[in-house]
Design a protein around this motif. Structure first.
Motif, PDB file in Angstrom:
ATOM      1  N   PHE A 191      -4.376  -0.145  -3.682  1.00 36.76           N
ATOM      2  CA  PHE A 191      -3.246  -0.310  -4.109  1.00 36.76           C
ATOM      3  C   PHE A 191      -2.076  -0.154  -2.817  1.00 36.76           C
ATOM      4  O   PHE A 191      -2.193   0.920  -2.157  1.00 36.76           O
ATOM      5  CB  PHE A 191      -2.655   0.656  -5.115  1.00 36.76           C
ATOM      6  CG  PHE A 191      -3.661   0.430  -6.375  1.00 36.76           C
ATOM      7  CD1 PHE A 191      -3.174  -0.413  -7.488  1.00 36.76           C
ATOM      8  CD2 PHE A 191      -4.616   0.927  -6.860  1.00 36.76           C
ATOM      9  CE1 PHE A 191      -3.797  -0.790  -8.566  1.00 36.76           C
ATOM     10  CE2 PHE A 191      -5.359   0.584  -7.765  1.00 36.76           C
ATOM     11  CZ  PHE A 191      -5.066  -0.282  -8.576  1.00 36.76           C
ATOM     12  N   SER A 192      -1.168  -1.138  -2.906  1.00 32.95           N
ATOM     13  CA  SER A 192      -0.281  -0.799  -1.568  1.00 32.95           C
ATOM     14  C   SER A 192       0.974  -0.653  -2.231  1.00 32.95           C
ATOM     15  O   SER A 192       1.338  -1.196  -3.282  1.00 32.95           O
ATOM     16  CB  SER A 192      -0.191  -1.827  -0.631  1.00 32.95           C
ATOM     17  OG  SER A 192       0.032  -3.038  -1.256  1.00 32.95           O
ATOM     18  N   ASN A 193       2.031   0.356  -1.608  1.00 35.35           N
ATOM     19  CA  ASN A 193       3.331   0.597  -2.248  1.00 35.35           C
ATOM     20  C   ASN A 193       3.488   1.186  -3.636  1.00 35.35           C
ATOM     21  O   ASN A 193       4.428   1.149  -4.475  1.00 35.35           O
ATOM     22  CB  ASN A 193       4.247  -0.734  -2.402  1.00 35.35           C
ATOM     23  CG  ASN A 193       4.572  -1.267  -1.100  1.00 35.35           C
ATOM     24  OD1 ASN A 193       4.794  -0.464  -0.077  1.00 35.35           O
ATOM     25  ND2 ASN A 193       4.777  -2.802  -0.943  1.00 35.35           N
ATOM     26  N   LYS A 194       2.153   1.762  -3.995  1.00 37.61           N
ATOM     27  CA  LYS A 194       2.150   2.438  -5.317  1.00 37.61           C
ATOM     28  C   LYS A 194       3.152   3.431  -5.493  1.00 37.61           C
ATOM     29  O   LYS A 194       3.406   4.368  -4.538  1.00 37.61           O
ATOM     30  CB  LYS A 194       0.841   3.090  -5.459  1.00 37.61           C
ATOM     31  CG  LYS A 194       0.383   3.468  -7.013  1.00 37.61           C
ATOM     32  CD  LYS A 194      -1.129   4.009  -7.317  1.00 37.61           C
ATOM     33  CE  LYS A 194      -1.298   4.130  -8.817  1.00 37.61           C
ATOM     34  NZ  LYS A 194      -0.006   5.048  -9.545  1.00 37.61           N
ATOM     35  N   ILE A 195       3.809   3.511  -6.725  1.00 35.29           N
ATOM     36  CA  ILE A 195       4.744   4.619  -6.932  1.00 35.29           C
ATOM     37  C   ILE A 195       4.245   5.759  -7.771  1.00 35.29           C
ATOM     38  O   ILE A 195       3.611   5.607  -9.003  1.00 35.29           O
ATOM     39  CB  ILE A 195       5.905   3.934  -7.896  1.00 35.29           C
ATOM     40  CG1 ILE A 195       6.404   2.889  -6.906  1.00 35.29           C
ATOM     41  CG2 ILE A 195       6.859   4.979  -8.203  1.00 35.29           C
ATOM     42  CD1 ILE A 195       7.526   1.861  -7.627  1.00 35.29           C
ATOM     43  N   ILE A 196       4.145   6.775  -6.975  1.00 35.23           N
ATOM     44  CA  ILE A 196       3.364   7.962  -7.722  1.00 35.23           C
ATOM     45  C   ILE A 196       4.525   9.217  -7.812  1.00 35.23           C
ATOM     46  O   ILE A 196       5.000   9.633  -6.853  1.00 35.23           O
ATOM     47  CB  ILE A 196       2.115   8.707  -6.781  1.00 35.23           C
ATOM     48  CG1 ILE A 196       1.228   7.339  -6.479  1.00 35.23           C
ATOM     49  CG2 ILE A 196       1.776   9.768  -7.471  1.00 35.23           C
ATOM     50  CD1 ILE A 196       0.427   7.639  -5.435  1.00 35.23           C
ATOM     51  N   PRO A 197       4.688   9.628  -9.159  1.00 34.73           N
ATOM     52  CA  PRO A 197       5.664  10.799  -9.441  1.00 34.73           C
ATOM     53  C   PRO A 197       5.188  11.921  -8.584  1.00 34.73           C
ATOM     54  O   PRO A 197       3.951  12.247  -8.787  1.00 34.73           O
ATOM     55  CB  PRO A 197       5.846  10.682 -10.757  1.00 34.73           C
ATOM     56  CG  PRO A 197       4.604  10.155 -11.342  1.00 34.73           C
ATOM     57  CD  PRO A 197       4.348   9.027 -10.393  1.00 34.73           C
TER      58      PRO A 197
END
Length: 732
Positions: free
Chosen positions: A528-534
């Motif tokens: 995954f690229s640019n994955k948004i992880i809180p």
């Protein structure tokens, strides 16, 4: 259609009725003793003369043959079996599961009955590698995780239409009644080349019952020892020879304030829900309308609606109103054309403590598909357009200069193509691609390539690789951003996420005198690229969102076995091992709320024609959980756990069935594993918290762990053992 068995007095030759080719590995049995046919389809024995034999093969109807001197004749007919139903989700066209180059998992409507599930959310516990995740200890919102990936990575369809997404995904999954569902199909891995955005981790396609096949009248009532009560009914009306109307209603009520762990908060959110639907099925068309309203709240047990939005007694109160419309029509033209469309209106009026979230979303979808099947080539061409209209009362839709709300309205057109090629009878290759245009992110290209190799009649290998993408709306997808317990901070303008996946599957089916068996193993690897992880750990008062630039990886292997060794018994078991992590600051870090392993199993035993015993269980390995600081006494990882269920069903007469069972047989809850689940449950508005000059909580005598209120430490439903009973009536 039939085939002929010829040979010596005590030998049998098995051939296919359609092409007269020998069927190897068929089972010829006498009692418990069986013999497999050779590659030429021949089996023999010295003890068969005058005996009645049972002849079976995967994919064929079983027949019985009495062996006599001279030639022996028997007729077998090829037919779909429990192992080989028709599926549509992998390639957007009906095909036998064994023929699909895309691996598709399946839950039939009858499996819902094994755990007396009222919703789709509960029933998905039965699928290997799939975990319904509860995301909040207060309002019990949830999502569906496939191979460990977050719920927003799973695209949920109803009859092939994207009805459950974004805002609707927060509470929409728990209000789909099981009585409306015919089956559920799952495709694991990216499917954006067919379905566009949100299909990064997989697709769940909920196929509703057709009016033509539904009973004239169906009703079901059940209740349990916690006080949850559900009533469903549906009536079929035959309007003409080829036109049927199915109308029904589902209601669910839970209004019992239970606090068994003693933290002053409800263990399960209170829910009042009603939904009505009507479905019209014609020869080449279908049309479905459904409306749902829900009043849900969870919080301190002494809360009432007079305190909604106040800072005295904490609760999360959500009113949801939702309308769904979908339909499709198959045109009678030389060029096969299918037009599909859907519209969803979803409104939410909610308070999370003192934080209000008032939002509305409208989604429209229109798709035109043409597909044609040839001897060696099948093609599928399609075009689609999606409309997303969204508005809420957060900063997401406000003009920073005027403070006025500016609803977002996006049109996302797309086109896709798919080519299926069968160069040999044993090999099928599939190539597909899709191009979408997003008004903010521009052109998005997602390809897919897959193949299926039949090593022989019993062994099949599938492989696939593809890409996925999705655009993100934090406030509609991440419940933690709405609780009001932490401030939300964006480090940057969020980019669309992308994924690349490769997977491999091996399937073996066989039949013996002990029935049929299917063994399946899968391997996958995703980047995954640019994955948004809180980020929960940098600041105890914040959730920080940013695109991960160093890479997120998901890899694993799963295996499952399904069998019916004797007519009275059916058994299945699955195991998944997975590793999901991100690279952060040049080190490897496991993602929050991801388990290293999971198992599930089910057993059904038909005691006689009237009584059936069902057992089911699922279990998960430890998950990394969000702690507030180094003083937080809660475990950083949950301990492994399992849930076990039993049920007895009794068919009193034709169309009437009673059932009773126990859910969570051993009374396991997450509260057993930790000193508390909700941080600062005694002070949900942080009125007694002391702060340092930097805005961080201080350790004090009444707050020794320097915590603030936070309900997001959750990894399983906080609901213990309950006994249930119910009745189903079906009149055909």
């Amino acid at each position: 259609m039939a085939f002929i068995v010829k040979g010596a007095a005590q030998s049998v030759k098995v051939i296919d009725s359609a092409d007269a080719k020998p069927i190897p590995h068929a089972t010829v049995s006498l009692g418990r003793d069986g013999v497999k046919t050779s590659e030429q389809g021949i089996a023999s024995s010295n003890s068969w003369l005058g005996k009645e034999l049972r002849i079976s093969a995967v994919g064929y109807a079983t027949k019985f043959l009495r062996i006599e001197a001279g030639e022996n004749l028997v007729a077998l007919v090829k037919q779909p079996t429990a192992l080989d139903p028709v599926v549509v989700s992998g390639t957007l066209k009906p095909v036998l599961r064994s023929k699909s180059p895309i691996a598709v998992s399946l839950i039939s409507g009858t499996q819902f009955k094994k755990i007396a599930s009222n919703t789709v959310f509960d029933a998905l516990q039965l699928v290997n590698g799939v975990r319904p995740q509860v995301n909040c200890n207060v309002c019990n919102t949830g999502d569906i995780r496939i191979n460990g990936m977050d719920g927003p990575y799973t695209l949920v369809l109803i009859d092939g239409m994207p009805l459950i997404s974004s805002l609707g995904a927060v509470y929409g999954l728990t209000n789909i009644p099981a009585s409306l569902v015919d089956r559920i199909e799952l495709v694991k891995g990216p499917a954006s080349s067919l379905y566009g955005s949100e299909a990064m981790g997989g697709v769940i396609n909920i196929i509703t019952k057709t009016a033509a096949k539904a009973p004239k009248l169906f009703t079901e009532l059940n209740s349990n020892s916690w006080g949850e009560t559900s009533l469903e009914w549906a009536v079929k009306t035959k309007l003409s020879t080829n036109l049927n109307l199915l109308t029904g209603m589902n209601t669910f009520l839970f209004n019992n304030r239970i606090d068994k762990n003693g933290d002053g908060f409800t263990d399960l959110s209170q829910q009042k829900r009603a939904a009505v639907f009507t479905k019209l099925n014609g020869l080449k068309s279908q049309f479905l309308v459904r409306y749902m309203y829900e009043d849900r709240w969870g919080g301190q047990t002494n809360w009432s609606k007079t305190w909604r939005g106040s800072d005295s007694i904490y609760a999360e109160s959500i009113y949801t109103s939702r309308l769904e419309v979908l339909g499709d029509h198959q045109f009678s033209t030389k060029l096969p054309l299918k037009l599909s469309g859907s519209y969803v209106m979803h409104k939410q009026n909610s308070f999370y403590g003192t934080t209000s979230f008032i939002a509305s979303q409208q989604t429209g979808f229109l798709q035109l598909v043409s597909n044609k099947t040839g001897k060696r080539f099948d093609y599928l061409l399609g075009t689609a357009v999606r409309f997303n209209g969204y508005d809420d009362n957060t900063l997401l839709t406000k003009d920073s200069s005027t403070g006025k709300s500016i609803p977002t309205q996006d049109f996302i057109p797309g086109a896709f193509a798919q080519l299926e090629w069968r160069p040999t009878e044993a090999l099928t290759l599939l190539a597909g691609a899709r191009m979408d245009y997003h008004p903010v992110h521009g052109w998005v290209f997602t390809p897919r390539f897959a193949g299926k190799w039949n090593i022989n009649e019993l062994n099949t290998v599938r492989f696939s690789t593809g890409m996925g993408f999705r655009t993100v709306q934090v406030f509609t997808e991440d419940h933690a951003a709405l609780t009001g317990a932490r401030k939300v901070e964006f480090k940057e303008a969020l980019k669309p996420e992308r994924s690349t996946n490769i997977s491999l599957q091996y399937t073996k089916t066989w039949s013996t005198n002990w029935g049929w068996w299917e063994w399946e193993s899968n391997f996958w690897y995703s980047i995954f690229s640019n994955k948004i992880i809180p980020d929960y750990t940098t600041d105890a008062n914040k959730i920080i969102y940013a695109n991960n630039q160093e890479g997120v990886y998901s890899k694993g292997i799963s295996t499952s076995l399904e069998t019916a060794p004797i007519p009275e018994l059916r058994f299945n078991m699955g195991v998944t091992l997975q590793d999901i992590y991100q690279n952060k600051n040049d080190r490897r870090e496991r993602l929050m709320f991801t388990e290293a392993w999971s198992v599930n199993a089910g057993l059904s035993y038909y005691l006689n024609k009237q009584f059936t015993f069902d057992y089911s269980c699922w279990g998960y390995g430890g998950m990394r959980l969000p702690l507030q600081n180094n003083l937080d006494p809660r475990p950083a990882y949950s301990k492994p756990y399992s849930i076990h269920n039993i049920q007895i069903s009794y068919k009193a007469r034709k169309g009437v069935e009673f059932y009773s069972g126990i859910r969570n047989l051993f009374n396991w809850t997450p509260a057993i594993e930790t000193p508390f689940l909700i941080a600062r449950a005694n002070d949900p508005f942080d009125k007694q918290v002391s702060w340092d000059p930097g805005g961080q909580p201080l350790a004090t005598p009444n707050n020794p762990y320097a915590l603030t209120f936070d309900p997001n430490y959750v990894f399983a439903p906080n609901q213990g053992v309950r006994i249930y009973a119910g009745c189903r009536i079906s009149i055909n």
